[in-house]
Design an enzyme around this catalytic site. Structure first.
Site, PDB file in Angstrom:
ATOM      1  N   LYS A   1     -18.357  61.223  17.581  1.00 51.41           N
ATOM      2  CA  LYS A   1     -17.942  61.914  18.839  1.00 51.41           C
ATOM      3  C   LYS A   1     -17.409  63.167  18.673  1.00 51.41           C
ATOM      4  O   LYS A   1     -17.870  64.211  19.406  1.00 51.41           O
ATOM      5  CB  LYS A   1     -17.215  60.822  19.737  1.00 51.41           C
ATOM      6  CG  LYS A   1     -17.951  59.681  20.142  1.00 51.41           C
ATOM      7  CD  LYS A   1     -17.037  58.689  20.857  1.00 51.41           C
ATOM      8  CE  LYS A   1     -17.784  57.414  20.855  1.00 51.41           C
ATOM      9  NZ  LYS A   1     -16.869  56.438  21.639  1.00 51.41           N
TER      10      LYS A   1
ATOM     11  N   GLN B   1     -10.436  54.873  22.340  1.00 48.88           N
ATOM     12  CA  GLN B   1     -11.668  53.996  21.537  1.00 48.88           C
ATOM     13  C   GLN B   1     -11.157  52.549  21.593  1.00 48.88           C
ATOM     14  O   GLN B   1     -10.167  52.420  21.300  1.00 48.88           O
ATOM     15  CB  GLN B   1     -11.661  54.659  20.168  1.00 48.88           C
ATOM     16  CG  GLN B   1     -12.712  53.877  19.454  1.00 48.88           C
ATOM     17  CD  GLN B   1     -14.273  53.863  19.921  1.00 48.88           C
ATOM     18  OE1 GLN B   1     -14.662  54.969  20.329  1.00 48.88           O
ATOM     19  NE2 GLN B   1     -14.881  52.922  19.869  1.00 48.88           N
TER      20      GLN B   1
ATOM     21  N   ASP C   1     -15.743  57.898  29.875  1.00 50.67           N
ATOM     22  CA  ASP C   1     -16.506  56.415  29.733  1.00 50.67           C
ATOM     23  C   ASP C   1     -16.886  55.699  30.782  1.00 50.67           C
ATOM     24  O   ASP C   1     -17.729  55.032  30.458  1.00 50.67           O
ATOM     25  CB  ASP C   1     -15.189  55.662  28.684  1.00 50.67           C
ATOM     26  CG  ASP C   1     -15.395  55.848  27.091  1.00 50.67           C
ATOM     27  OD1 ASP C   1     -16.688  56.038  26.596  1.00 50.67           O
ATOM     28  OD2 ASP C   1     -14.755  55.589  26.240  1.00 50.67           O
TER      29      ASP C   1
END
Ligand code: NDP
Length: 290
Positions: free
Chosen positions: A52, A96, A119
């Site tokens: 990412k 994460q 997200d």
């Protein structure tokens, strides 16, 4: 059979995003900035976050990587998120997953400001998605939608079986494909570990979205001729022929299923690449919201 090629499709979307970022910069607008929080040393999580951050650099985004040991306290993590929420130049925040057991995942997700939740996991954003309002869509389902769009696959009226009901993949996927849009307008069956007649259901599906986390779970006898197969799974299995001693496979028995279906995503090189691309699109959108 046509491969739904994540490499090719994500490259096309990334080119568009890069052009938009260059244009923003030329117009004197802010540079999209993603802050990623990584906890512990899980090799898969490290690899995902690394990709990412690397993609941010490729597209001309700013990125900040915040790393913590596994034993970081929930309080410290929440404090950091509060700081990033306030930081005006940070547009997107991602933590994460999975998190260590002593940290409450829901608390962490809810701590992220909904307008920075690239997200798309915050209940407020998931709620908006449910009722069809514009919002951040969770990156993996969004990436799958982008991929179907790229290939011009018309899904209206199709029966879609989604296997797996996680909050981040299966459940939002089932909502997106059932709503009145294209891709969408499917009749969706959302299945899970208690589903009784999974094989029979899959065999009637025009589209199968496999998000289970079990290597080669979807076998050719579960797939009808001409189906569209989207494999979300990322599983590492032993492979003595590889230098590393292992390789990645999806939730679908690719080699056998590919003979029966019309479209299929490979693993690696399929949904994973689209997920990063969707995250970048969400971050670019977040930069426009400030
Ligand atoms: P979870 O582990 O959160 O959920 C798995 C789901 O599969 C659950 O709903 C579970 O049912 C269901 N399931 C388990 N066994 C069976 C079975 N025998 N029959 C039917 N359903 C079953 O999964 P995630 O959605 O987080 O991840 C799924 C896979 O996708 C993993 O391999 C993960 O690594 C990968 N992934 C890939 C991404 C990408 O970018 N490509 C992004 C995110 C995930 P129940 O609810 O009843 O337990």
């Amino acid at each position: 059979m046509q491969l739904l090629d994540g490499k090719e499709v994500s490259a096309a979307y990334k080119e568009q995003i890069k052009l938009e970022v260059d244009k923003r910069k030329a117009e004197g607008k802010t540079t999209p900035h993603l802050a990623a929080i990584l906890i512990g040393d899980n090799p898969a999580s490290k690899a995902y976050v690394g990709n990412k951050v690397k993609t941010c650099a490729q597209l001309g985004f700013e990125s900040t990587l915040v790393e913590y040991d596994t034993n970081v306290s929930e309080e410290d993590l929440l404090k950091k998120i509060a700081e990033l929420n306030k930081q005006e130049d940070v547009n997107g925040i991602l933590v994460q997953l999975p998190l260590p057991k002593h940290i409450d995942e829901n608390k962490v997700i809810e701590a992220i400001h909904p307008l920075k939740d690239v997200d798309g996991f915050h209940p407020s954003n998931l709620g908006k998605m449910m009722i069809g309002q514009e919002t951040f869509i969770p990156a993996t389902p969004y990436g799958i939608i982008l991929m179907l769009q790229h290939y011009g696959i018309e899904t209206s009226g199709m029966h879609c079986v989604v296997i797996g009901r996680s909050n981040i993949v299966g459940t939002p996927m089932s909502v997106l494909l059932s709503r009145n849009s294209n891709p969408g307008n499917c009749t969706v069956t959302l299945t899970h570990s208690r589903t009784k007649n999974l094989k029979e259901l899959c065999a009637t599906a025009d589209i199968i979205i496999a998000a289970i986390g079990k290597p080669k779970f979807v076998t050719e006898d579960m797939v009808k001729d001409g189906a569209i197969i989207v494999d979300v799974g990322i599983n590492r299995i032993p492979d003595a022929t590889r230098k590393s001693g292992s390789r990645l496979v999806g939730d679908v028995d690719f080699e056998n299923v590919k003979e029966k279906c019309d479209y299929i995503t490979p693993v690696p090189g399929g949904v994973g690449l689209m997920t990063i691309c969707a995250l970048m699109k969400n971050t670019l959108r977040a930069a426009d919201l400030v």
